[in-house]
Design an enzyme around this catalytic site. Structure first.
Site, PDB file in Angstrom:
ATOM      1  N   ARG A   1     -77.657 -45.393   0.126  1.00  0.00           N
ATOM      2  CA  ARG A   1     -78.401 -44.268   0.557  1.00  0.00           C
ATOM      3  C   ARG A   1     -77.297 -43.731   0.581  1.00  0.00           C
ATOM      4  O   ARG A   1     -76.679 -42.774   0.843  1.00  0.00           O
ATOM      5  CB  ARG A   1     -78.858 -44.668   1.705  1.00  0.00           C
ATOM      6  CG  ARG A   1     -80.168 -45.054   1.974  1.00  0.00           C
ATOM      7  CD  ARG A   1     -81.104 -45.617   3.337  1.00  0.00           C
ATOM      8  NE  ARG A   1     -81.706 -43.986   3.536  1.00  0.00           N
ATOM      9  CZ  ARG A   1     -82.627 -44.004   3.350  1.00  0.00           C
ATOM     10  NH1 ARG A   1     -83.591 -44.532   2.590  1.00  0.00           N
ATOM     11  NH2 ARG A   1     -83.182 -42.635   3.865  1.00  0.00           N
TER      12      ARG A   1
ATOM     13  N   LYS B   1     -78.526 -39.568 -17.022  1.00  0.00           N
ATOM     14  CA  LYS B   1     -78.880 -40.831 -16.785  1.00  0.00           C
ATOM     15  C   LYS B   1     -76.562 -41.516 -17.357  1.00  0.00           C
ATOM     16  O   LYS B   1     -76.463 -41.979 -16.425  1.00  0.00           O
ATOM     17  CB  LYS B   1     -79.106 -41.791 -17.525  1.00  0.00           C
ATOM     18  CG  LYS B   1     -80.510 -41.811 -17.284  1.00  0.00           C
ATOM     19  CD  LYS B   1     -80.725 -42.864 -16.132  1.00  0.00           C
ATOM     20  CE  LYS B   1     -80.414 -41.975 -14.359  1.00  0.00           C
ATOM     21  NZ  LYS B   1     -82.244 -40.972 -14.622  1.00  0.00           N
TER      22      LYS B   1
ATOM     23  N   GLY C   1     -78.321 -37.683   8.139  1.00  0.00           N
ATOM     24  CA  GLY C   1     -79.126 -35.722   8.625  1.00  0.00           C
ATOM     25  C   GLY C   1     -77.970 -34.849   8.777  1.00  0.00           C
ATOM     26  O   GLY C   1     -76.339 -35.589   8.494  1.00  0.00           O
TER      27      GLY C   1
ATOM     28  N   GLU D   1     -74.510 -39.269 -15.025  1.00  0.00           N
ATOM     29  CA  GLU D   1     -74.176 -40.175 -13.380  1.00  0.00           C
ATOM     30  C   GLU D   1     -73.444 -40.931 -13.363  1.00  0.00           C
ATOM     31  O   GLU D   1     -73.029 -41.963 -12.378  1.00  0.00           O
ATOM     32  CB  GLU D   1     -75.732 -39.763 -12.237  1.00  0.00           C
ATOM     33  CG  GLU D   1     -76.596 -41.035 -12.871  1.00  0.00           C
ATOM     34  CD  GLU D   1     -77.511 -40.041 -12.680  1.00  0.00           C
ATOM     35  OE1 GLU D   1     -78.005 -39.779 -11.690  1.00  0.00           O
ATOM     36  OE2 GLU D   1     -78.805 -40.772 -12.521  1.00  0.00           O
TER      37      GLU D   1
HETATM   38  C1  F6R Z   1     -81.121 -39.545 -11.390  1.00  0.00           C
HETATM   39  C2  F6R Z   1     -81.676 -39.898  -9.776  1.00  0.00           C
HETATM   40  C3  F6R Z   1     -82.026 -38.503  -9.744  1.00  0.00           C
HETATM   41  C4  F6R Z   1     -83.387 -37.677  -8.649  1.00  0.00           C
HETATM   42  C5  F6R Z   1     -83.286 -36.871  -7.857  1.00  0.00           C
HETATM   43  C6  F6R Z   1     -84.721 -37.148  -6.524  1.00  0.00           C
HETATM   44  O1  F6R Z   1     -80.724 -41.378 -11.432  1.00  0.00           O
HETATM   45  O2  F6R Z   1     -81.868 -40.500  -9.319  1.00  0.00           O
HETATM   46  O3  F6R Z   1     -81.443 -37.278 -10.189  1.00  0.00           O
HETATM   47  O4  F6R Z   1     -84.288 -38.215  -9.262  1.00  0.00           O
HETATM   48  O5  F6R Z   1     -82.582 -37.180  -6.745  1.00  0.00           O
HETATM   49  O6  F6R Z   1     -85.452 -37.714  -6.266  1.00  0.00           O
HETATM   50  P1  F6R Z   1     -86.005 -38.265  -5.782  1.00  0.00           P
HETATM   51  O7  F6R Z   1     -86.537 -38.714  -7.248  1.00  0.00           O
HETATM   52  O8  F6R Z   1     -85.969 -39.330  -4.621  1.00  0.00           O
HETATM   53  O9  F6R Z   1     -86.917 -37.604  -5.289  1.00  0.00           O
END
Ligand code: F6R
Length: 604
Positions: free
Chosen positions: A28, A486, A102, A489
């Site tokens: 996170r 992919k 946050g 990043e």
């Molecule tokens: C790329 C990746 C991000 C998520 C995006 C949405 O590998 O992980 O682009 O896809 O931040 O995240 P979620 O699916 O959790 O809403």
């Protein structure tokens, strides 16, 4: 996007337990980390704090035991990446410690006001404000308590309610109150889950960190405050302060779900899990797919919304619905949705695609849809998440915890469900099921050693590349975008995905001697045109890697994949995921924690 965790117990527990939980939550954010715990060392009870910038070290000096502790792993927003800005933060009396996920949007005036009344700040973060606000609220509540409140627990909850009411934004906090040896958890949109286990009470921003500690869990709601004492948790209404009775649910995650399972990184583990995820969808989600198809059938205007990888799944979904179900479905990037929400009516259907269910842009899109009376459905992986709770109807992705920051198995899970729904709408459910079983075999083939050898050879060639281009058409266009994402990043190579037809409208100017170009060429109607594009790249010196069921003279290297018809996006993305992983490893980068990123994007 930060990870927060805390425990309180009737007995002394190892503080190292918090550090282990932070390792699980590190996806996170990993700019800094820190812990705080009650200690009686050196006479008298006090709060010990240890925090530092950077990732959690592999080994730490031995940590003591304590009946109460909390910790934080940070994705920096306000305040640089320094030891001082790492959480936990203390109030002036050093009897309150807070960890925060946050952004306190009104932090400036609050800080000024607190400084004016003598509060001393040690960091440049917005978060620290909450510790001082709470200190003030507690003092005020104590003064009033002489006439109104009789016992300290009521005081603490009251003070948290008061302090939280003063801040704006999407926030989650855990507060450690040393004098009463209690934790308080409070939130708005950002997630918090409470767990009860044999050893004590736990709280975390993700249920994965409760595995091994809690048997029963409860996802805290925005209108609640949780008081966690050694004897157990109590929940209060955040507006009225009245006691509430939560509905606890069993924690179904198991240690194997969150372990590396023999793989060196979560990314490669999760890439390999994809065939099993699709199989689980076929076994468990057919009913959900049928109900979603019915919602689409009844709607007047369907929107697929998501961010990043989920946004590309939405785009791919719009192609699948067009070709399989002859149905127009709009794909919109969630962060842009609010600028287009004017089309929505009470007959619209908004389908949110999200792994975490906590992406703030998706949450805002869902809220906008609800405000306009639209029905909201969600394809979501984390079942207790905010989007899952906001949606009128949910199809869980059943992908299991996705711990690498890069989304892989949640992507193909979304595609599988969308493909099934499209076939159900078309009256060809059995064809959808059949093509997904073929896709499972196709994924296995893409993961087999022979394919991997070719991908590794490509990775050797690309390891020092600065740029990489990826093209596809039709169903493969979203695949090209997702493949480029992919690669960029996790490798920091500049990778760009394009619609093959756009090459000659500008992009081809970038191609020079040796420019690498990945080409997705399934055996569908796009093949002649995409191969022409590949040839045009090759003629200008480009180095062309074809991901395709069949070879072609345009390819310098051919990575063979199975021909699985409309399910080609599920299979074709696997070699690109593997290539991104192999490149990251060769470039000495951490495939699970790319720089500047975090998994759950809970800030704007
Ligand atoms: C790329 C990746 C991000 C998520 C995006 C949405 O590998 O992980 O682009 O896809 O931040 O995240 P979620 O699916 O959790 O809403």
């Amino acid at each position: 996007m930060c990870g927060i965790f805390g425990f309180v117990s009737t007995r002394e527990l190892p503080v190292a337990l918090v550090v282990d939980a932070l390792r699980t939550l590190e996806y996170r954010g990993y700019d800094s980390w820190g812990i705080a715990y009650a200690t009686s060392e050196r006479g008298g009870e006090r709060l010990a704090v240890f925090k530092q910038a950077g990732r959690l070290p592999q080994t730490l000096p031995p940590l003591p035991t304590s009946p109460i502790a909390l910790g934080h792993t940070r994705w920096a927003t306000h305040g640089g990446v320094t030891d001082e800005n790492a959480h936990p933060h203390l109030d002036c009396s050093a009897t309150l410690a807070i960890v925060h996920n946050g952004i306190i949007e009104n932090y400036r005036p609050l800080r000024e006001a607190l400084e004016q009344v003598g509060h001393h700040f040690r960091s440049g973060t917005d978060s620290e404000i909450f510790a001082h606000l709470l200190e003030d609220s507690l003092q005020r509540a104590r003064r009033v308590s002489e006439s109104t409140f009789s016992e300290p627990p009521g005081l603490l909850v009251e003070a948290v309610r008061q302090a939280f009411a003063q801040i704006r934004g999407l926030n989650a906090f855990i507060v450690l109150h040393l004098p009463s040896r209690q934790l308080v958890a409070v939130k708005s949109t950002s997630p918090l889950v409470i767990g009860i286990g044999r050893e004590g009470v736990f709280v975390s921003s993700d249920a994965v960190a409760l595995v091994g500690h809690a048997e029963q869990i409860y996802y805290l709601r925005d209108d609640e405050v949780a008081l966690l004492s050694p004897q157990g948790p109590r929940l209060f209404d955040r507006c009225t302060g009245e006691l509430r009775q939560p509905q606890w649910e069993p924690l179904t995650l198991r240690p194997a779900d969150t372990s590396l399972g023999g793989f060196p990184h979560y990314l490669i583990k999760e890439i390999h899990e994809q065939p099993h995820v699709i199989e689980r969808i076929l076994r468990e989600r057919l009913d959900g797919a049928r109900q979603l198809a019915e919602l689409i059938r009844r709607s007047y205007g369907t929107f697929l919304v998501g961010c990043g990888t989920a946004g590309y799944a939405a785009l791919c979904g719009s192609y699948l619905f067009s070709r399989i179900a002859r149905r127009h479905v709009n794909a919109v990037i969630a962060s842009e949705f609010k600028y287009q929400e004017h089309f929505l009516t009470d007959r619209s259907l908004v389908i949110a695609l999200t792994q975490s269910g906590e992406t703030v842009d998706v949450i805002e899109a869902v809220q906008a849809a609800k405000r306009r009376g639209a029905t909201v459905a969600a394809l979501v992986n984390v079942t207790g998440s905010t989007v899952a709770r906001l949606a009128d109807f949910t199809v869980p992705l059943s992908a299991g915890p996705e711990q690498s920051v890069l989304s892989t198995k949640a992507y193909t899970a979304k595609l599988a469900i969308l493909l099934l729904v499209a076939h159900i709408l078309n009256g060809s459910e059995h064809v959808g099921i059949d093509v997904l079983w073929r896709a499972i075999d196709g994924m296995e083939l893409a993961l087999a050693p022979a394919t991997l050898d070719r991908i590794r050879a490509v990775a050797e060639q690309l390891v020092n590349a600065e740029h990489c281009y990826v093209i596809g058409r039709g169903l493969s266009y979203p695949t090209a975008l997702e493949a480029a994402l992919k690669i960029k990043e996790v490798t920091y190579i500049h990778a760009e995905g394009f619609a093959g037809g756009e090459l000659k409208h500008g992009v081809i100017a970038l191609i020079q001697d040796g420019s690498p170009c990945l080409v997705f060429s399934p055996l569908d109607e796009t093949r002649p045109d995409i191969l022409s594009g590949a040839m045009e790249v090759r003629s200008r010196g480009g180095w062309v890697v074809g991901i395709s069921p069949e070879p072609d003279e345009a390819f310098h290297v051919h990575i063979p994949i199975a021909d699985v018809g409309d399910a080609s996006p599920l299979v074709a993305i696997v070699p690109a995921q593997l290539l991104a992983y192999e490149l990251a490893v060769r470039r000495g980068l951490d495939p699970d924690k790319p720089r500047n990123l975090a998994k759950s994007v809970t800030v704007k």
